[in-house]
Design an enzyme around this catalytic site. Structure first.
Site, PDB file in Angstrom:
ATOM      1  N   ASN A 193      -9.863   5.928  -4.229  1.00 17.88           N
ATOM      2  CA  ASN A 193      -9.458   6.495  -2.646  1.00 17.88           C
ATOM      3  C   ASN A 193     -10.246   7.867  -2.144  1.00 17.88           C
ATOM      4  O   ASN A 193     -10.995   8.562  -2.828  1.00 17.88           O
ATOM      5  CB  ASN A 193      -8.167   7.347  -3.146  1.00 17.88           C
ATOM      6  CG  ASN A 193      -7.490   7.377  -2.132  1.00 17.88           C
ATOM      7  OD1 ASN A 193      -7.866   7.488  -1.343  1.00 17.88           O
ATOM      8  ND2 ASN A 193      -6.433   8.561  -2.893  1.00 17.88           N
ATOM      9  N   TRP A 194     -10.626   7.077  -1.257  1.00 20.92           N
ATOM     10  CA  TRP A 194     -11.966   8.177  -0.282  1.00 20.92           C
ATOM     11  C   TRP A 194     -11.694   8.908   0.248  1.00 20.92           C
ATOM     12  O   TRP A 194     -11.713  10.252   1.183  1.00 20.92           O
ATOM     13  CB  TRP A 194     -12.699   6.648   1.115  1.00 20.92           C
ATOM     14  CG  TRP A 194     -14.028   5.838  -0.063  1.00 20.92           C
ATOM     15  CD1 TRP A 194     -14.160   6.557  -1.285  1.00 20.92           C
ATOM     16  CD2 TRP A 194     -14.732   5.366   0.357  1.00 20.92           C
ATOM     17  NE1 TRP A 194     -14.756   5.374  -1.969  1.00 20.92           N
ATOM     18  CE2 TRP A 194     -15.498   4.644  -0.840  1.00 20.92           C
ATOM     19  CE3 TRP A 194     -15.232   5.351   1.414  1.00 20.92           C
ATOM     20  CZ2 TRP A 194     -16.623   3.899  -0.401  1.00 20.92           C
ATOM     21  CZ3 TRP A 194     -15.981   4.147   1.911  1.00 20.92           C
ATOM     22  CH2 TRP A 194     -17.079   3.103   1.367  1.00 20.92           C
ATOM     23  N   LYS A 195      -9.322   8.938  -0.049  1.00 20.65           N
ATOM     24  CA  LYS A 195      -8.775  10.029   0.952  1.00 20.65           C
ATOM     25  C   LYS A 195      -9.071  10.244   2.601  1.00 20.65           C
ATOM     26  O   LYS A 195     -10.222   9.193   3.365  1.00 20.65           O
ATOM     27  CB  LYS A 195      -8.736  11.132   0.071  1.00 20.65           C
ATOM     28  CG  LYS A 195      -8.671  10.739  -0.724  1.00 20.65           C
ATOM     29  CD  LYS A 195      -8.438  12.417  -2.240  1.00 20.65           C
ATOM     30  CE  LYS A 195      -8.034  11.855  -3.038  1.00 20.65           C
ATOM     31  NZ  LYS A 195      -7.226  12.980  -3.863  1.00 20.65           N
ATOM     32  N   HIS A 221       1.021   7.548  -2.405  1.00 20.37           N
ATOM     33  CA  HIS A 221       0.566   8.744  -2.489  1.00 20.37           C
ATOM     34  C   HIS A 221       0.707   9.568  -2.777  1.00 20.37           C
ATOM     35  O   HIS A 221       1.656   9.609  -2.222  1.00 20.37           O
ATOM     36  CB  HIS A 221      -0.935   8.398  -2.160  1.00 20.37           C
ATOM     37  CG  HIS A 221      -1.583   8.740  -3.008  1.00 20.37           C
ATOM     38  ND1 HIS A 221      -2.133  11.218  -3.262  1.00 20.37           N
ATOM     39  CD2 HIS A 221      -2.792   8.424  -3.553  1.00 20.37           C
ATOM     40  CE1 HIS A 221      -3.118  10.599  -3.751  1.00 20.37           C
ATOM     41  NE2 HIS A 221      -3.834  10.101  -3.968  1.00 20.37           N
ATOM     42  N   GLU A 225      -0.216  11.863  -2.338  1.00 21.03           N
ATOM     43  CA  GLU A 225      -0.792  13.430  -1.222  1.00 21.03           C
ATOM     44  C   GLU A 225       0.544  13.148  -0.174  1.00 21.03           C
ATOM     45  O   GLU A 225       0.997  14.044   0.815  1.00 21.03           O
ATOM     46  CB  GLU A 225      -1.970  13.613  -1.063  1.00 21.03           C
ATOM     47  CG  GLU A 225      -2.863  14.236  -1.953  1.00 21.03           C
ATOM     48  CD  GLU A 225      -4.075  13.462  -1.932  1.00 21.03           C
ATOM     49  OE1 GLU A 225      -4.248  12.660  -1.227  1.00 21.03           O
ATOM     50  OE2 GLU A 225      -4.692  13.704  -3.013  1.00 21.03           O
ATOM     51  N   GLU A 254      -0.442   8.610 -11.790  1.00 19.65           N
ATOM     52  CA  GLU A 254      -1.536   9.066 -10.863  1.00 19.65           C
ATOM     53  C   GLU A 254      -0.203  10.947 -11.354  1.00 19.65           C
ATOM     54  O   GLU A 254       0.635  10.988 -10.569  1.00 19.65           O
ATOM     55  CB  GLU A 254      -1.330   9.390  -9.476  1.00 19.65           C
ATOM     56  CG  GLU A 254      -2.100   8.551  -9.177  1.00 19.65           C
ATOM     57  CD  GLU A 254      -3.289   8.138  -8.198  1.00 19.65           C
ATOM     58  OE1 GLU A 254      -4.769   8.666  -8.253  1.00 19.65           O
ATOM     59  OE2 GLU A 254      -2.672   8.589  -7.439  1.00 19.65           O
ATOM     60  N   GLY A 270      -7.173  15.807  -8.137  1.00 17.05           N
ATOM     61  CA  GLY A 270      -7.944  16.337  -7.579  1.00 17.05           C
ATOM     62  C   GLY A 270      -8.517  18.279  -7.924  1.00 17.05           C
ATOM     63  O   GLY A 270      -8.740  18.937  -7.309  1.00 17.05           O
ATOM     64  N   SER A 281      -8.438  12.415 -11.679  1.00 17.72           N
ATOM     65  CA  SER A 281      -9.621  12.952 -12.017  1.00 17.72           C
ATOM     66  C   SER A 281     -10.180  12.692 -12.796  1.00 17.72           C
ATOM     67  O   SER A 281     -10.853  13.013 -13.812  1.00 17.72           O
ATOM     68  CB  SER A 281      -9.186  14.581 -12.926  1.00 17.72           C
ATOM     69  OG  SER A 281      -8.984  15.341 -11.800  1.00 17.72           O
ATOM     70  N   GLY A 305      -9.852   8.659  -6.906  1.00 18.77           N
ATOM     71  CA  GLY A 305     -10.255   9.481  -5.737  1.00 18.77           C
ATOM     72  C   GLY A 305     -11.919  10.504  -5.860  1.00 18.77           C
ATOM     73  O   GLY A 305     -12.758   9.522  -5.472  1.00 18.77           O
ATOM     74  N   GLY A 306     -11.592  11.866  -6.041  1.00 18.37           N
ATOM     75  CA  GLY A 306     -13.021  12.187  -6.123  1.00 18.37           C
ATOM     76  C   GLY A 306     -14.263  11.301  -6.632  1.00 18.37           C
ATOM     77  O   GLY A 306     -15.562  11.741  -5.879  1.00 18.37           O
TER      78      GLY A 306
HETATM   79  C1  PEP Z   1      -5.892  10.279  -6.116  1.00 14.89           C
HETATM   80  O1  PEP Z   1      -6.347  10.855  -5.157  1.00 14.89           O
HETATM   81  O2  PEP Z   1      -5.530   9.154  -6.493  1.00 14.89           O
HETATM   82  C2  PEP Z   1      -7.687  10.372  -7.417  1.00 14.89           C
HETATM   83  C3  PEP Z   1      -6.523  10.474  -8.688  1.00 14.89           C
HETATM   84  O3  PEP Z   1      -7.906  11.218  -6.825  1.00 14.89           O
HETATM   85  P1  PEP Z   1      -8.785  12.494  -8.129  1.00 14.89           P
HETATM   86  O4  PEP Z   1      -9.695  11.532  -8.443  1.00 14.89           O
HETATM   87  O5  PEP Z   1     -10.089  13.017  -7.147  1.00 14.89           O
HETATM   88  O6  PEP Z   1      -7.884  13.391  -9.180  1.00 14.89           O
END
Ligand code: PEP
Length: 251
Positions: free
Chosen positions: A9-11, A95, A97, A167, A173, A212, A233-234
């Site tokens: 997930n590049w957000k 998600h 967010e 999640e 994040g 993470s 994500g990151g």
């Molecule tokens: C996400 O945005 O779905 C996520 C899991 O982010 P991160 O890996 O950065 O925690």
């Protein structure tokens, strides 16, 4: 046997130039044949990703879709069928967010789930508890409620064409990761919830862990019996790191 899936997930990140560089890096990564890999760029970079990954074993998904099933008068939104037409195979729905920052309720998430499946996209249904909910012992209840919203509206069979992602909000994040045991407990509870309605669907349902995930912790998470890959994500913004996570899913 469930095929592991690693989703990146590049957000809301990237420029045309940085996305080109990331895609170039991904093309050079060795991806195990047994692992499905899909990246979810910002909408504005979907076409670029589809074109630059053509002929590769990496799919492209979108981070969201409209609640309406048909295209039409809904300014600023993108219909699931338009995403499919653009080359997407999957779409994230629910998600955290979007649930927490944009106020998406379960009813909205359900509409998006239905719109995705109607368009032939695989929805990746994201669920998870906040830190406050975990600390007050509500984790399993919160997650069960989020999963039940879709089960009640669409039935267990709908999950045969979907992916779930657990999640924990406190792990997204933040650098904090659920321990493999904490994640496994929730994944097993989700599978049991679905199994009470349909054991075959539950047995085939891929449940990803997100929060993470990085190369250093992926293997121990993916070794858990009910964790079928990751929503990253990151770490998915770094081709080497993401490639290593994909390889961990293949072991
Ligand atoms: C996400 O945005 O779905 C996520 C899991 O982010 P991160 O890996 O950065 O925690």
């Amino acid at each position: 046997m469930r095929r592991p899936l690693v989703a990146g997930n590049w957000k809301m990140n990237g420029t045309r130039a940085s996305v080109a560089e990331l895609l170039d890096g991904l093309r050079q990564e060795e991806i195990p044949a047994g692992v499905e890999v899909v990246v979810f760029p910002s909408l504005i970079h979907v076409a670029q990703a589809v074109s630059e990954l053509a002929g590769r074993s990496i799919g492209v998904g979108a981070q969201d879709c409209a609640i309406e099933q048909q295209p039409g008068a809904l300014t600023g939104e993108v219909a699931a069928c338009q995403l499919r037409d653009a080359g997407c195979s999957m779409v994230l729905v629910g998600h955290s967010e979007r649930r927490l920052i944009l106020g998406e309720a379960d009813a909205v998430v359900v509409c998006k789930f239905v719109a995705a499946q109607t368009a032939g996209l695989v929805p990746v249904l994201c669920v998870g508890e906040t830190l406050e909910q975990r600390e007050s012992g509500q984790t399993l209840e919160v997650v069960a409620r989020q999963v039940a919203a879709v089960l009640d509206a669409c039935g267990a069979q709908s999950l045969a064409g979907a992916v779930l992602a657990y999640e924990p909000v406190w792990a997204i994040g933040t650098g904090l990761t659920a321990s493999p045991g904490q994640a496994q407990e929730v994944h097993a509870a989700i599978r049991a919830q679905v199994a009470r309605l349909d054991e075959v669907v539950a047995g085939g349902l891929r449940i990803l862990y997100g929060g993470s995930v990085k190369a250093a912790n992926a293997a121990e998470l993916f070794a858990m019996p009910d964790i079928d890959g990751g929503l990253v994500g990151g770490a998915s913004l770094n081709a080497n790191e993401f490639g290593a996570i994909c390889r961990a899913a293949g072991n």
